[in-house]
Structure formats: structure tokens, C-alpha cells
Design a protein around this motif. Structure first.
Motif, PDB file in Angstrom:
ATOM      1  N   PRO A 177      56.440  41.982  34.454  1.00  0.00           N
ATOM      2  CA  PRO A 177      55.441  41.063  33.893  1.00  0.00           C
ATOM      3  C   PRO A 177      54.430  40.634  34.958  1.00  0.00           C
ATOM      4  CG  PRO A 177      57.518  39.923  34.247  1.00  0.00           C
ATOM      5  CD  PRO A 177      57.728  41.327  34.714  1.00  0.00           C
ATOM      6  N   ILE A 178      53.751  41.622  35.515  1.00  0.00           N
ATOM      7  CA  ILE A 178      52.832  41.397  36.649  1.00  0.00           C
ATOM      8  C   ILE A 178      51.563  42.213  36.377  1.00  0.00           C
ATOM      9  CG2 ILE A 178      52.530  41.798  39.142  1.00  0.00           C
ATOM     10  CD1 ILE A 178      55.560  41.476  39.461  1.00  0.00           C
ATOM     11  N   LYS A 179      50.412  41.607  36.719  1.00  0.00           N
ATOM     12  CA  LYS A 179      49.118  42.254  36.440  1.00  0.00           C
ATOM     13  C   LYS A 179      48.912  43.539  37.231  1.00  0.00           C
ATOM     14  CE  LYS A 179      46.397  38.163  35.448  1.00  0.00           C
ATOM     15  NZ  LYS A 179      45.532  37.197  36.106  1.00  0.00           N
ATOM     16  N   ASN A 180      48.054  44.400  36.690  1.00  0.00           N
ATOM     17  CA  ASN A 180      47.664  45.638  37.402  1.00  0.00           C
ATOM     18  C   ASN A 180      47.007  45.278  38.742  1.00  0.00           C
ATOM     19  OD1 ASN A 180      48.199  46.578  34.850  1.00  0.00           O
ATOM     20  ND2 ASN A 180      46.148  47.337  34.438  1.00  0.00           N
ATOM     21  N   ASP A 181      47.166  46.134  39.725  1.00  0.00           N
ATOM     22  CA  ASP A 181      46.414  46.057  40.990  1.00  0.00           C
ATOM     23  C   ASP A 181      46.424  44.658  41.626  1.00  0.00           C
ATOM     24  OD1 ASP A 181      45.371  48.772  40.636  1.00  0.00           O
ATOM     25  OD2 ASP A 181      44.159  47.897  39.047  1.00  0.00           O
ATOM     26  N   SER A 182      47.570  43.994  41.629  1.00  0.00           N
ATOM     27  CA  SER A 182      47.564  42.605  42.096  1.00  0.00           C
ATOM     28  C   SER A 182      48.486  42.345  43.291  1.00  0.00           C
ATOM     29  CB  SER A 182      47.972  41.679  40.942  1.00  0.00           C
ATOM     30  OG  SER A 182      49.268  42.025  40.483  1.00  0.00           O
ATOM     31  N   ILE A 183      49.277  43.338  43.691  1.00  0.00           N
ATOM     32  CA  ILE A 183      50.324  43.092  44.691  1.00  0.00           C
ATOM     33  C   ILE A 183      50.051  43.916  45.964  1.00  0.00           C
ATOM     34  CG2 ILE A 183      52.836  43.324  45.111  1.00  0.00           C
ATOM     35  CD1 ILE A 183      52.040  41.161  42.987  1.00  0.00           C
ATOM     36  N   ASP A 184      50.355  43.333  47.118  1.00  0.00           N
ATOM     37  CA  ASP A 184      50.083  44.025  48.390  1.00  0.00           C
ATOM     38  C   ASP A 184      51.210  44.958  48.809  1.00  0.00           C
ATOM     39  OD1 ASP A 184      47.509  42.565  49.404  1.00  0.00           O
ATOM     40  OD2 ASP A 184      48.809  41.042  48.547  1.00  0.00           O
ATOM     41  N   GLU A 241      55.586  51.693  37.214  1.00  0.00           N
ATOM     42  CA  GLU A 241      55.339  50.252  37.276  1.00  0.00           C
ATOM     43  C   GLU A 241      54.928  49.805  38.684  1.00  0.00           C
ATOM     44  OE1 GLU A 241      54.564  49.264  34.409  1.00  0.00           O
ATOM     45  OE2 GLU A 241      55.718  47.411  34.437  1.00  0.00           O
ATOM     46  N   ILE A 242      55.573  50.378  39.689  1.00  0.00           N
ATOM     47  CA  ILE A 242      55.225  49.987  41.072  1.00  0.00           C
ATOM     48  C   ILE A 242      53.771  50.372  41.343  1.00  0.00           C
ATOM     49  CG2 ILE A 242      55.733  50.372  43.521  1.00  0.00           C
ATOM     50  CD1 ILE A 242      58.653  50.969  42.690  1.00  0.00           C
ATOM     51  N   SER A 243      53.409  51.576  40.919  1.00  0.00           N
ATOM     52  CA  SER A 243      52.036  52.026  41.140  1.00  0.00           C
ATOM     53  C   SER A 243      51.047  51.135  40.374  1.00  0.00           C
ATOM     54  CB  SER A 243      51.903  53.489  40.693  1.00  0.00           C
ATOM     55  OG  SER A 243      50.585  53.909  40.811  1.00  0.00           O
ATOM     56  N   ARG A 244      51.418  50.754  39.163  1.00  0.00           N
ATOM     57  CA  ARG A 244      50.507  49.938  38.345  1.00  0.00           C
ATOM     58  C   ARG A 244      50.229  48.583  39.000  1.00  0.00           C
ATOM     59  NH1 ARG A 244      50.919  45.876  35.124  1.00  0.00           N
ATOM     60  NH2 ARG A 244      53.193  45.825  34.968  1.00  0.00           N
ATOM     61  N   ILE A 245      51.256  47.934  39.531  1.00  0.00           N
ATOM     62  CA  ILE A 245      51.041  46.557  40.026  1.00  0.00           C
ATOM     63  C   ILE A 245      50.455  46.501  41.441  1.00  0.00           C
ATOM     64  CG2 ILE A 245      52.843  45.620  38.514  1.00  0.00           C
ATOM     65  CD1 ILE A 245      54.623  45.251  41.023  1.00  0.00           C
ATOM     66  N   LEU A 246      50.591  47.599  42.205  1.00  0.00           N
ATOM     67  CA  LEU A 246      50.078  47.584  43.587  1.00  0.00           C
ATOM     68  C   LEU A 246      48.552  47.701  43.623  1.00  0.00           C
ATOM     69  CD1 LEU A 246      52.463  49.871  45.700  1.00  0.00           C
ATOM     70  CD2 LEU A 246      51.950  47.454  46.138  1.00  0.00           C
ATOM     71  N   LYS A 247      47.944  47.023  44.588  1.00  0.00           N
ATOM     72  CA  LYS A 247      46.513  47.215  44.860  1.00  0.00           C
ATOM     73  C   LYS A 247      46.307  48.586  45.484  1.00  0.00           C
ATOM     74  CE  LYS A 247      45.767  42.389  46.157  1.00  0.00           C
ATOM     75  NZ  LYS A 247      45.638  41.464  47.287  1.00  0.00           N
ATOM     76  N   VAL A 248      45.109  49.118  45.423  1.00  0.00           N
ATOM     77  CA  VAL A 248      44.822  50.348  46.156  1.00  0.00           C
ATOM     78  C   VAL A 248      45.033  50.059  47.646  1.00  0.00           C
ATOM     79  CG1 VAL A 248      43.037  52.020  46.765  1.00  0.00           C
ATOM     80  CG2 VAL A 248      43.168  51.133  44.441  1.00  0.00           C
ATOM     81  N   GLY A 249      45.719  50.937  48.320  1.00  0.00           N
ATOM     82  CA  GLY A 249      46.031  50.715  49.742  1.00  0.00           C
ATOM     83  C   GLY A 249      47.348  49.968  49.924  1.00  0.00           C
ATOM     84  N   GLY A 250      47.905  49.461  48.813  1.00  0.00           N
ATOM     85  CA  GLY A 250      49.180  48.738  48.892  1.00  0.00           C
ATOM     86  C   GLY A 250      50.332  49.684  49.198  1.00  0.00           C
ATOM     87  N   LYS A 251      51.420  49.114  49.703  1.00  0.00           N
ATOM     88  CA  LYS A 251      52.547  49.947  50.158  1.00  0.00           C
ATOM     89  C   LYS A 251      53.782  49.713  49.299  1.00  0.00           C
ATOM     90  CE  LYS A 251      50.454  51.158  54.122  1.00  0.00           C
ATOM     91  NZ  LYS A 251      50.620  50.753  55.481  1.00  0.00           N
TER      92      LYS A 251
END
Ligand SMILES: C[S@@+](CC[C@H](N)C(=O)[O-])C[C@H]1O[C@@H](n2cnc3c(N)ncnc32)[C@H](O)[C@@H]1O
Length: 242
Positions: A118-125, A145-155
């Protein structure tokens, strides 16, 4: 019956009951003991996860909280940590650790299924997991899901057993699957199937493997830390998490 101590249903309904500073202290002491005995990778893991000392970190699989201790040991700096588990007593371990370390402003927990975060797209570092994928099902779905919530460049930083069959052989050893048989079944059931399979699936989800290191402590199983970086973000337009 006299020897069985029943947990009252009121306690079961309230994960916060488990989230005490006393439990946090116990988890931290157990993690320290574990580092001395076999968890030689835990400090490296914590350092990789908290490298930037900022941003939002999502931890998948609080479990007993050993990975959480590895992360907090390295120092969150100005970063925040949200630790997720489907089991509320496990998720509460993160709050117990936060209470003991007086980091309640920076650490929170969430009861959720990795399959639908339950976390927005592209929002996590950073997304991290310490032996979370090893015991989950539908690992490929979790990578989406991990890919969806991570920002571009996120790890995405993951610790798993190097040999994916170890865990299942501990529980189903008596059935005597061969490794080949196990791998076929595991793949059908969406279990973690080892580093090569993880890398292949991660690449389908816009990740590149940046770094990985195998630890062979001798007195315990081989484990691998891998660091994946998310390269782009165009796969989830308009997706709203449930
Ligand atoms: C081996 S434990 C994690 C160990 C923990 N990270 C540690 O270092 O102490 C695996 C955890 O994953 C959780 N889990 C498994 N599948 C899950 C799912 N689909 N969604 C959320 N949590 C899940 C289980 O409840 C369990 O607590």
C-alpha cells in the motif's frame, strides 16, 4: 492442558502489545550475539542500506528483527525506515526496536502483504530485505512491487541464502526431493530460486545488478548480498495501490 499458556484473543488482536522497548532490547541483544556467531554479513548489509543517511527505506520482512537491527546499527542519519511484515507480531518487533533506541520518529512498521504494497509508485529510496524473499511466495510478483514503489535510481538490497534449497530441505528433508526436483517445484510455486533466477527476473523489472557478494562463513550457510538499481519508470502509469 495445564502446561499450555494460552494467549488471550485481546493480545492477538493488538500487535502493539508486542511492541515494547523490552522486546526491542532483546532483539538487539540477539542480533549482536548472531553477528558474533555467524551473521558476518549483517554489518555490511546495514551499511549498504543506510549509505545515503537520508530518504525513505522500506524493509520487507521484519521477522525477528535481525535485519532491522543491522540497519539501525549502521545509523539511519536523517533517513526513515518503514518495516513491513504480514504477521503483526513480527511487524511489532520494529516498533519495539524503535522504542528501545528512541527512534520512534524515524522508524515505523506496517502490516501488509508484499504482493500488494500500500505504497505509492516511485516514492521510496531504498527497499531492503534480510532473508525475506527466502521464505516468501510469488517472488516474481514481489519484484514487480519493489520496482513499482522505488524511485528511479533507487536501490533494492537483498540478503538471501545462496543455495535456495536449504530452507525447504530443513522442513521437508524426510521427503527427499533431489535438488532438481525441488527447483522445479519451487519455480512453479514462486519460491526464491537462487541468485541467477532473481537477477533474471529483476532485469525484467527495470533493475540492473550493481553489486553482489557471497559470504561463506564456514560454520553456517553461504549467503549473498545483492544490490539492484532501478533504471527507469514507465511501467505503472496511473496505477493506484489498493
Ligand atoms: C525469515 S523471516 C525474515 C527475517 C528477518 N528479516 C530477520 O532478519 O530477522 C520471513 C518473514 O517474512 C514474512 N512474510 C512471508 N511472506 C510474506 C508476504 N507475502 N507478505 C508479508 N510478509 C511476508 C513472514 O511473516 C516472516 O516474518
Amino acid at each position: 492442558m495445564n502446561n499450555i499458556s494460552l494467549i488471550p484473543s485481546s493480545t492477538l488482536c493488538d500487535g502493539i502489545t508486542y511492541a515494547t522497548s523490552k522486546i526491542g532490547k532483546k532483539r538487539i541483544e540477539m542480533a549482536e550475539e548472531m553477528i558474533n556467531k555467524w551473521a558476518c554479513h549483517l554489518m555490511d548489509y546495514g551499511e549498504l542500506v543506510t549509505e545515503s543517511k537520508s530518504g525513505i527505506i522500506v524493509e520487507l520482512a521484519t521477522g525477528a528483527g535481525f535485519g532491522t537491527c543491522g540497519v539501525t546499527n549502521s545509523g539511519l542519519g536523517a533517513g526513515k525506515l518503514i518495516s513491513i511484515d504480514i504477521d503483526y507480531a513480527c511487524a511489532a518487533n520494529a516498533i519495539g526496536i524503535a522504542k528501545y533506541l528512541k527512534l520512534e520518529e524515524q522508524i515505523d512498521s506496517m502490516v501488509a502483504n508484499f504482493w500488494f504494497l500500500p505504497i505509492k509508485n516511485d516514492s521510496i529510496d531504498v527497499v531492503c530485505s534480510h532473508y525475506g524473499l527466502d521464505e516468501a511466495r510469488e517472488v516474481n510478483r514481489i519484484l514487480v512491487e519493489i520496482s513499482r514503489i522505488l524511485k528511479v535510481g533507487g536501490k533494492f538490497i537483498n540478503v538471501s541464502r545462496n543455495d535456495p534449497t536449504i530452507r525447504i530441505r530443513q522442513t521437508l528433508g524426510h521427503i527427499e526431493f533431489s535438488k532438481e526436483e525441488y527447483m522445479k517445484l519451487a519455480s512453479c510455486a514462486g519460491f526464491y530460486c537462487g541468485m541467477d533466477a532473481l537477477k533474471k527476473e529483476a532485469e525484467k523489472n527495470d533493475f540492473v545488478l550493481e553489486y553482489h557478494k557471497v559470504y561463506s562463513p564456514g560454520n553456517s550457510h553461504e549467503r549473498v548480498i545483492s544490490v539492484f538499481k532501478k533504471l527507469k519508470s514507465d511501467r505503472f502509469p496511473g496505477y493506484v495501490p489498493r
